[in-house]
Design a protein around this motif. Sequence first.
Motif, PDB file in Angstrom:
ATOM      1  N   UNK A 713       0.807  -1.221   0.000  1.00 22.99           N
ATOM      2  CA  UNK A 713       0.000   0.000   0.000  1.00 22.99           C
ATOM      3  C   UNK A 713       0.839   1.269   0.000  1.00 22.99           C
ATOM      4  N   UNK A 714       2.184   1.144  -0.110  1.00 26.50           N
ATOM      5  CA  UNK A 714       3.034   2.316  -0.193  1.00 26.50           C
ATOM      6  C   UNK A 714       3.697   2.717   1.099  1.00 26.50           C
ATOM      7  N   UNK A 715       3.368   2.080   2.217  1.00 25.46           N
ATOM      8  CA  UNK A 715       3.961   2.431   3.509  1.00 25.46           C
ATOM      9  C   UNK A 715       5.269   1.681   3.678  1.00 25.46           C
ATOM     10  N   UNK A 716       6.284   2.370   4.182  1.00 23.88           N
ATOM     11  CA  UNK A 716       7.597   1.770   4.430  1.00 23.88           C
ATOM     12  C   UNK A 716       7.830   1.622   5.933  1.00 23.88           C
ATOM     13  N   UNK A 717       8.513   0.561   6.293  1.00 25.15           N
ATOM     14  CA  UNK A 717       8.877   0.322   7.687  1.00 25.15           C
ATOM     15  C   UNK A 717      10.365  -0.034   7.732  1.00 25.15           C
ATOM     16  N   UNK A 718      11.089   0.596   8.664  1.00 26.18           N
ATOM     17  CA  UNK A 718      12.510   0.316   8.797  1.00 26.18           C
ATOM     18  C   UNK A 718      12.770  -0.521  10.048  1.00 26.18           C
ATOM     19  N   UNK A 719      14.005  -0.965  10.188  1.00 26.10           N
ATOM     20  CA  UNK A 719      14.417  -1.746  11.366  1.00 26.10           C
ATOM     21  C   UNK A 719      14.651  -0.782  12.528  1.00 26.10           C
ATOM     22  N   UNK A 720      14.082  -1.100  13.686  1.00 19.92           N
ATOM     23  CA  UNK A 720      14.249  -0.264  14.883  1.00 19.92           C
ATOM     24  C   UNK A 720      15.397  -0.820  15.730  1.00 19.92           C
ATOM     25  N   UNK A 721      16.212   0.084  16.275  1.00 20.16           N
ATOM     26  CA  UNK A 721      17.385  -0.309  17.061  1.00 20.16           C
ATOM     27  C   UNK A 721      17.269   0.239  18.480  1.00 20.16           C
ATOM     28  N   UNK A 722      17.646  -0.605  19.443  1.00 23.36           N
ATOM     29  CA  UNK A 722      17.776  -0.153  20.831  1.00 23.36           C
ATOM     30  C   UNK A 722      18.969  -0.881  21.445  1.00 23.36           C
ATOM     31  N   UNK A 723      20.035  -0.118  21.676  1.00 24.99           N
ATOM     32  CA  UNK A 723      21.280  -0.703  22.163  1.00 24.99           C
ATOM     33  C   UNK A 723      21.725  -1.814  21.213  1.00 24.99           C
ATOM     34  N   UNK A 724      21.832  -3.025  21.716  1.00 24.94           N
ATOM     35  CA  UNK A 724      22.236  -4.152  20.879  1.00 24.94           C
ATOM     36  C   UNK A 724      21.047  -4.900  20.321  1.00 24.94           C
ATOM     37  N   UNK A 725      19.868  -4.399  20.561  1.00 25.51           N
ATOM     38  CA  UNK A 725      18.666  -5.122  20.151  1.00 25.51           C
ATOM     39  C   UNK A 725      18.090  -4.495  18.879  1.00 25.51           C
TER      40      UNK A 725
END
Length: 774
Positions: A713-725
């Motif tokens: 549908x045109x929406x993009x999602x990126x990888x989320x980072x928190x510290x080493x996670x």
Amino acid sequence: MKLQIRYLFNILLITLVCSTHTIQLAAQQINATNLSSTRVDQMNDQQILQIWQQAQRSGLSETDAMSLLVKRGMPATEVNSLKKRLLMMQSKSKSGSNQSLIRDTANFLKDSSWVKELPALKRKSQYYGFDFFNNAAISFEPNMRITTPQNYRLGPDDELAVNYTGFNEASVDATVNANGKIILPYAGSLTVSGLTLEEATRLIKSKMKVAYPAISSGKTQVMVTVTNFKTIRVTVVGEAEIPGTYQVSSLASFFNVLYKANGPSENGSLRKIQLIRNNQVIETIDLYAFMQKGIMNGEVKLQDQDVIHIPVYNKRVSVMGQVKRPMIYELQDKETLQDVIQWAGGFESGAVQGSAKVIQLGEKERKVRDVTAADYAYFIPRNGDQVEIGKILSTYSNRVIISGAVLRPGTYELTDQLTAAKLIKQAEGLRPDALLQRGYLTRKLPGTEGRIISFHVQDLLSGKQEDIVLQKEDSLTILSKDSLRDIPSVVIAGNVNQPITIPYKEGLTLEDAILIAGGFTYDAATHKIEISRLQNNRADTLANSLIQVLTVEYDTTNGSRSNKTLLAPLDYVFVPQLLNYRNLGKVKVRGEVLYAGDYALEKRNETIQEVLQRSGGISPFAAMADVQVFRRGLRVGTDVLSENPAAGGEKFLLQPDDSIYVPKKQSFVEVQGAVFNPQILRHDSQRFLSYISDAGGITDKGNLKKSYIQYSNGINRKIHHFLFFRRYPKVTPGSKIIVPEKSETAGKGLSVIEVSTLVGSLATILSLIAVLQK
């Protein structure tokens, strides 16, 4: 057996001779054909076929046959047209009769070797007459079909036909041999070389009287004609472009040979070309008379071993300026400036004919001579002179101008004792709006910027004021009353047929202004016409409000006759559009819907769901969660629709020219970018890394941190980072996983600040764990 072999050999020899004669005859026919005026688009298939077969019968290849056509004058622009027509004729031939037209169709159209057969043109010459020999379209080939002149002199290789008609009927062909003789039955050997055709006819008659006595009484007529003419050799020497010896027909003239030699070279003469015969100059030819008037002083006939000598020019003069043909001309010794102007075509219409400027070469420098028209016929130019004919100036010697509030303004002739009052009368008097109190005269004076003389118009015409005698280039101006005042205007804008600015006149009403503007448009709000009017505020203090806005209702049924609205100067009348009389626009619906098309918006807050419902709903194969919306050419990231329409969701309001695309359900996931094996995989999991692994993993240049997923549908999602996670987005059917490459400017490893931050965060976490354990 030997007799049979000899018989077959004789038959083969006769066949070969006949075939060779046929080929030579075909070559002669195509060589005798002038194709300079050929236009392929004006020819039918039969005519094209005839030309091509005639060329092929000469036994040449297709390339050589095309070169032969170009040699015979076929224009270069027509060559490719002929090739295309031939290929078209061969391809559409059903009977097979044209199958042998083109043997190698692959290379036939691409072959361009015929270009080398085009005649090389000399550059355009600055010398008069030389361009005559540059034109490849001109042919000076002799006319071989004319009646043989009676003064034609016979020679070896001339072929004669002797015909007897009347009491005796016979025909004999005879060829003049190398000894200048012909052999006739009953007459024996006759010497005819050097005789004219008329003299040869008398000789034959006298010798044949014994065999045919009726010749003496006139009952038998003898007619001798030349059926094939001999070839003669003519040599061109001197300043020729291509000197040499040329073989031409005995009918060829002086011009035929001169044109074959491409005319004189740049240093050659056109005025004193010599024809030499037996080491004596028998004729001197001047080509200027032929080129100027088309007149030849007797046609010069050539004979075998003649020599054409082109000497170096003696005198050349350049003519510039206002003549019809400015060029460099060659002059005879006693030709004058008048002859030069005549060769140049005479004067142009704007030329100064009374004098000419001649620039001559002195011993060390140039000098100028001014020659008057009376001396044109006596002034003899010298070699290298430059003659310049001047142009008449754009100024006037007897012009006066009147402009302004007169009936016929314009330019008039300055006559003796012409005055300002007389000029006004010549212009048929004043207009009714003329300002009688003031007029002015602009006069140009040498060495100054000019002078303005004002006068009282009425007193000048009545004689109370002294009249003004006019001079050359005087300009008289009569002012009008309107020119001294600012004429206000009224602007009609908005929803009228012709928005316009009209001059204000007292009594102008709104109804008049609307009619002048062409009336209302269909969507005009006639009940809410605004008139913006300047307030007549005479206060000396600065006011905040300067314009008064009036709202007027215009009754279109009776033209507002009961209540006319008078307009004021500088009013701005604006007719607005009806609030709800407008098209809300259209949206495009495409993809998996029952009735795709362009739908007009019914209301201002129409949603995607409502438009899809108007289009008949979606098909069973539609992916509702992946509906795509485009606005102004850009894809809109929205997930307002889902597989369950009853679930509702936020309303997405459409705008004019939006596009809705309902895609099919996709059961695949595409992985692209910096992976070892970009590919399309079947959707069997929601795990991001499993698809990266199936695509071969990340390359050395791949940047997993910056990877993202693009939903249908045109929406993009990126990888989320928190510290080493890391938290990876879920993968849905129809998604696209994109792994970008690392930036060249990106640092290798962690910086000192990043390491310090991570160490501090880790210490905090360990302290928190220790506290919780207590």
